[in-house]
Structures are given as C-alpha cells and as structure tokens.
Scaffold this motif. Structure first.
Motif, PDB file in Angstrom:
ATOM      1  N   ARG A 110      30.497  64.526  60.475  1.00  0.00           N
ATOM      2  CA  ARG A 110      31.649  63.798  59.926  1.00  0.00           C
ATOM      3  C   ARG A 110      32.778  63.723  60.949  1.00  0.00           C
ATOM      4  N   GLU A 111      33.047  64.845  61.603  1.00  0.00           N
ATOM      5  CA  GLU A 111      34.117  64.866  62.612  1.00  0.00           C
ATOM      6  C   GLU A 111      33.794  63.939  63.774  1.00  0.00           C
ATOM      7  N   GLU A 112      32.529  63.880  64.189  1.00  0.00           N
ATOM      8  CA  GLU A 112      32.132  62.978  65.274  1.00  0.00           C
ATOM      9  C   GLU A 112      32.334  61.521  64.873  1.00  0.00           C
ATOM     10  N   ILE A 113      31.999  61.194  63.648  1.00  0.00           N
ATOM     11  CA  ILE A 113      32.173  59.819  63.169  1.00  0.00           C
ATOM     12  C   ILE A 113      33.659  59.467  63.120  1.00  0.00           C
ATOM     13  N   VAL A 114      34.461  60.385  62.588  1.00  0.00           N
ATOM     14  CA  VAL A 114      35.905  60.143  62.507  1.00  0.00           C
ATOM     15  C   VAL A 114      36.500  59.993  63.905  1.00  0.00           C
ATOM     16  N   THR A 115      36.105  60.873  64.808  1.00  0.00           N
ATOM     17  CA  THR A 115      36.619  60.818  66.180  1.00  0.00           C
ATOM     18  C   THR A 115      36.193  59.532  66.870  1.00  0.00           C
ATOM     19  N   SER A 116      34.925  59.166  66.750  1.00  0.00           N
ATOM     20  CA  SER A 116      34.452  57.949  67.423  1.00  0.00           C
ATOM     21  C   SER A 116      35.072  56.707  66.813  1.00  0.00           C
ATOM     22  N   SER A 117      35.304  56.704  65.509  1.00  0.00           N
ATOM     23  CA  SER A 117      35.920  55.515  64.897  1.00  0.00           C
ATOM     24  C   SER A 117      37.391  55.408  65.271  1.00  0.00           C
ATOM     25  N   ALA A 118      38.029  56.535  65.577  1.00  0.00           N
ATOM     26  CA  ALA A 118      39.429  56.500  66.010  1.00  0.00           C
ATOM     27  C   ALA A 118      39.556  55.899  67.398  1.00  0.00           C
TER      28      ALA A 118
END
Length: 126
Positions: free
Chosen positions: A38-46
């Motif tokens: 989840r954190e990777e997805i949030v970071t990459s989408s940012a």
C-alpha cells in the motif's frame, strides 16, 4: 459433563493453540507485506500525475490501492478474530457456538480455528 458444555482436552487445546499461533504468524506477515504494498502504491502515485480522470494509468492505480486496502482490511479483521479466539481459549468458552451454545466439532475447529459458530449456525440452518 454434557456434550453441550464439554471442555476441550489438554491435547486438543494445545493443538488449537498451535494452529492459532501459526495462523497469527502468517496473517501478521501478510499484514506487513500488504502494508508495504500500500505504501509503495501511495508513494508511486504521489510521484505521478494525480489526475485519474485523464491519466490512462490513474484508474488502475486507484484500483490497485483500493484492492490492496481491501486485502489489508480483511487481514486485520482476521487478526482480530484470532485474538478473540485466543481469548475464548483462555476463558474456557472456545469450542462453543456463539449463536446456539452447542459444541463446535473439533474437526471444524481444526480447519477454521478462529471460527465461533457451528456448521448449522454458519449455514443458517439454526
């Protein structure tokens, strides 16, 4: 003692405790992995465009985030169920159906150690 109020034997309790421990370890590891995902997805989408409506990848990113969050929520819910099962094991109510009070078959407990209902109640027959 009647079958309705039968307490698990010491060996049955030990078996269940091992199953609950193993399930808790697997689920805790799953929570950690899903949290990282989840954190990777949030970071990459940012780091990318935030306009999902016009970004061809935006919808799949939102879907991935929602999917991982749903899996994480399920895993956290299962952890809570395991904690409640441990509590029932400690207080002596483990193995009794939470709906009807009848004994849950040990075979069912072996397959679903966090369950709190007998087959009849789980299937809606009671």
């Amino acid at each position: 003692m009647s079958d309705r109020h039968r307490v698990l034997s010491a060996s049955e309790q030990a078996t269940i405790r091992e199953l609950l421990d193993a399930d808790r370890q697997r689920t805790t590891a799953r929570v950690a992995i899903l949290g990282r995902d989840r954190e990777e997805i949030v970071t990459s989408s940012a780091l990318t465009a935030s306009d999902d409506e016009h970004d061809p990848e935006g919808t799949s990113t939102a879907f991935e985030r929602a999917h991982v969050q749903a899996l994480l929520d399920q895993a956290l819910s299962h952890l809570a169920e395991l904690d409640l099962a441990f509590e029932r094991l400690r207080d002596g109510s483990y193995g009794s159906c939470a709906r009807c009070g009848q004994r849950i078959a040990f075979e069912r407990l072996m397959i679903l150690p966090a369950t709190k209902t007998c087959v009849s109640c789980a299937s809606g027959r009671r």
